[in-house]
Design an enzyme around this catalytic site. Structure first.
Site, PDB file in Angstrom:
ATOM      1  N   PRO A  89     -22.397  -2.148  -8.024  1.00 25.07           N
ATOM      2  CA  PRO A  89     -21.670  -1.689  -6.837  1.00 25.07           C
ATOM      3  C   PRO A  89     -22.345  -0.468  -6.206  1.00 25.07           C
ATOM      4  O   PRO A  89     -22.104  -0.149  -5.054  1.00 25.07           O
ATOM      5  CB  PRO A  89     -20.278  -1.320  -7.358  1.00 25.07           C
ATOM      6  CG  PRO A  89     -20.279  -1.530  -8.807  1.00 25.07           C
ATOM      7  CD  PRO A  89     -21.613  -2.038  -9.243  1.00 25.07           C
ATOM      8  N   GLU A 116     -19.767  -0.725 -18.374  1.00 20.78           N
ATOM      9  CA  GLU A 116     -19.998   0.347 -17.397  1.00 20.78           C
ATOM     10  C   GLU A 116     -21.427   0.326 -16.870  1.00 20.78           C
ATOM     11  O   GLU A 116     -21.829   1.216 -16.146  1.00 20.78           O
ATOM     12  CB  GLU A 116     -19.737   1.712 -18.075  1.00 20.78           C
ATOM     13  CG  GLU A 116     -18.344   1.858 -18.672  1.00 20.78           C
ATOM     14  CD  GLU A 116     -17.250   1.508 -17.667  1.00 20.78           C
ATOM     15  OE1 GLU A 116     -16.393   0.672 -18.002  1.00 20.78           O
ATOM     16  OE2 GLU A 116     -17.289   2.045 -16.548  1.00 20.78           O
ATOM     17  N   ARG A 158     -31.752 -20.895  -0.673  1.00 21.68           N
ATOM     18  CA  ARG A 158     -31.637 -21.757   0.503  1.00 21.68           C
ATOM     19  C   ARG A 158     -32.715 -21.433   1.536  1.00 21.68           C
ATOM     20  O   ARG A 158     -32.959 -22.215   2.445  1.00 21.68           O
ATOM     21  CB  ARG A 158     -30.272 -21.661   1.147  1.00 21.68           C
ATOM     22  CG  ARG A 158     -29.945 -20.307   1.735  1.00 21.68           C
ATOM     23  CD  ARG A 158     -28.523 -20.262   2.253  1.00 21.68           C
ATOM     24  NE  ARG A 158     -28.337 -21.057   3.430  1.00 21.68           N
ATOM     25  CZ  ARG A 158     -28.646 -20.665   4.685  1.00 21.68           C
ATOM     26  NH1 ARG A 158     -29.189 -19.478   4.873  1.00 21.68           N
ATOM     27  NH2 ARG A 158     -28.414 -21.456   5.707  1.00 21.68           N
ATOM     28  N   ASP A 173     -29.838 -20.348  11.206  1.00 21.32           N
ATOM     29  CA  ASP A 173     -28.684 -19.963  10.412  1.00 21.32           C
ATOM     30  C   ASP A 173     -27.453 -19.780  11.285  1.00 21.32           C
ATOM     31  O   ASP A 173     -27.463 -18.949  12.200  1.00 21.32           O
ATOM     32  CB  ASP A 173     -28.990 -18.680   9.627  1.00 21.32           C
ATOM     33  CG  ASP A 173     -29.253 -19.019   8.189  1.00 21.32           C
ATOM     34  OD1 ASP A 173     -29.748 -18.173   7.449  1.00 21.32           O
ATOM     35  OD2 ASP A 173     -28.960 -20.171   7.817  1.00 21.32           O
TER      36      ASP A 173
HETATM   37  N1  LIG Z   1     -21.261  -5.469  -5.478  1.00 24.25           N
HETATM   38  C1  LIG Z   1     -20.826  -5.389  -6.790  1.00 24.25           C
HETATM   39  C2  LIG Z   1     -21.592  -5.552  -7.950  1.00 24.25           C
HETATM   40  C3  LIG Z   1     -20.718  -5.380  -8.996  1.00 24.25           C
HETATM   41  C4  LIG Z   1     -21.027  -5.402 -10.415  1.00 24.25           C
HETATM   42  C5  LIG Z   1     -22.235  -5.661 -10.989  1.00 24.25           C
HETATM   43  C6  LIG Z   1     -22.180  -5.560 -12.397  1.00 24.25           C
HETATM   44  C7  LIG Z   1     -20.948  -5.237 -12.900  1.00 24.25           C
HETATM   45  S1  LIG Z   1     -19.856  -5.049 -11.580  1.00 24.25           S
HETATM   46  N2  LIG Z   1     -19.496  -5.143  -8.515  1.00 24.25           N
HETATM   47  N3  LIG Z   1     -19.571  -5.155  -7.144  1.00 24.25           N
END
Ligand SMILES: Nc1cc(-c2cccs2)n[nH]1
Length: 250
Positions: A89, A116, A158, A173
């Protein structure tokens, strides 16, 4: 393109055997291998995680198994064309443009983490051997990176020649995020098919006119309108040269 995915939940990647990506793999366009991270553990419990240094909740994935996996999949000296992709994230946004860039690689290794995350030293050590991309598929937190890998493999796969038939070429696209063609950078406007009247609702007459220039203009106007309504940030990002006089009149 060779794709390796290392995960503690290989079954999460089963959808890669289906449909578009499955066909590409069968056709030999994509060479996809899913690996169990615990293959590269050596203790009785096949341990892949441990408590966070400095305290705090949850567990952190140990660097050793990941490093052994990466070294097995990209042996020293074979790094050319290989890139390590780490879904997180806190990574840079995974966009169509990033997908287009990744589609030029000859070897992608995906490291979806659980818990984590992975000990930072694995990322740093890997970055000394090959490009490492920490990528986010959106501003929300998943339980693990496997779903993000499915998203990225589909978006990248793709784009590879031969994966999509001509009828559905990525060059046109339909969602406009492609950086190619007349709709580059715009969202797709409304689409219609038969019947001409459904539920008392008519298809816009212009689409039945047979006048392809007028239809193309109408579609571009609708794409501009929808983009301005839904994603004004994409309008700001447009290359001014890509807008013609009529666009500016919108
Ligand atoms: N964009 C996104 C990636 C993730 C995770 C990747 C690995 C564990 S959580 N959450 N949101």
């Amino acid at each position: 393109m060779r794709i390796d995915v290392v995960t503690i939940f290989p079954e999460y990647l089963a959808p890669l055997d289906v449909s578009l990506i499955g066909k590409a793999a069968t056709a030999g366009i994509l060479d996809i291998h899913v690996h169990e991270l615990r293959t590269w553990t050596h203790d009785r419990h096949n341990t892949v995680d441990d408590s966070p240094c400095g305290g705090g909740p949850g567990m952190v994935m140990k660097p050793e198994p990941w490093w052994e996996a990466l070294t097995a999949l990209v042996p020293p000296g074979s790094e050319d064309g290989a890139r390590l992709i780490v879904p997180t994230p806190s990574g840079r946004p995974f966009t169509q443009r990033v997908a287009e860039d990744l589609a030029t690689a000859s070897h992608l290794v995906f490291a979806p983490a659980r818990y984590e995350g992975i000990d930072r030293r694995f990322i740093e050590a890997a970055a000394e051997r090959m490009p490492v991309e920490e990528l986010s598929i959106g501003d929300y937190v998943l339980a693990g990176g496997e779903v993000a890998v499915l998203v990225m493999v589909e978006a990248v796969g793709r784009l590879l020649p031969g994966v999509l038939g001509n009828a559905e070429s990525a060059k046109d696209d339909s969602f406009g995020h492609s950086s190619q063609g007349g709709m580059a950078g715009l969202l797709e406007g409304p689409v219609y098919t038969k019947p001409a009247n459904w539920d008392g609702r008519e298809v816009p007459p212009v689409l039945l006119s047979g006048n392809h220039a007028v239809i193309a203009r109408w579609r571009r106007d609708e794409a501009l309108r929808r983009t301005a309504q839904t994603r004004p940030d994409l309008i700001e990002a447009l290359d001014p040269a890509a807008l013609d006089k009529k666009d500016r009149a919108q």
